[in-house]
Design a protein around this motif. Sequence first.
Motif, PDB file in Angstrom:
ATOM      1  N   TRP A 140      42.498  37.398  33.039  1.00 25.47           N
ATOM      2  CA  TRP A 140      40.928  37.871  33.336  1.00 25.47           C
ATOM      3  C   TRP A 140      39.859  36.651  33.221  1.00 25.47           C
ATOM      4  O   TRP A 140      40.027  35.844  32.597  1.00 25.47           O
TER       5      TRP A 140
ATOM      6  N   SER B 297      37.128  40.643  34.001  1.00 23.07           N
ATOM      7  CA  SER B 297      37.472  41.179  35.337  1.00 23.07           C
ATOM      8  C   SER B 297      39.012  40.730  35.651  1.00 23.07           C
ATOM      9  O   SER B 297      39.040  39.282  35.338  1.00 23.07           O
ATOM     10  N   LEU B 298      39.790  41.392  36.099  1.00 20.52           N
ATOM     11  CA  LEU B 298      41.108  40.894  36.137  1.00 20.52           C
ATOM     12  C   LEU B 298      41.068  39.876  37.277  1.00 20.52           C
ATOM     13  O   LEU B 298      40.498  40.003  38.355  1.00 20.52           O
TER      14      LEU B 298
END
Length: 145
Positions: free
Chosen positions: A92, A102-103
């Motif tokens: 992430w 966020s990935l």
Amino acid sequence: MTSLSETLIENRYRVQPNHANNYESLHGGMLMKWMDEVGAMAAMRLAGESCVTAGVTELDFQQPVPIGEIARIEAYAYDTGRTSVRVRIRAWVEDPRTGEASLTTEASFTFVAIDAEGSPVEVPDLTVETDEERERRTAARDAER
């Protein structure tokens, strides 16, 4: 026997200019290196031996990690062979000030356990006992398809 949760390893790296490509974001090769290192640690937790990388499946980069941000990497073992350990690894991008993440990247790595002479050795079975562990294993297997 080792449970899936006992193999879970998470590490963070602050992206510095020397980690960057020409676009001022984390170089993909550096992220792969970090993922490989964290993945090997998860495999070693299960195997109880040193582990070397044997293969990488479905390494997908979804977004960059800019200089100054954090690359958070999570790895856990989800399957075994006779001498091999399958590890799901995800990364992430994380804001160091807020923790928002966020990935960015997903992959499955295969590691082989080796002895002091570098010969493959058998690994113990992995136990999956809780609902969370079953969900993690299912997600890892589904990601391979």
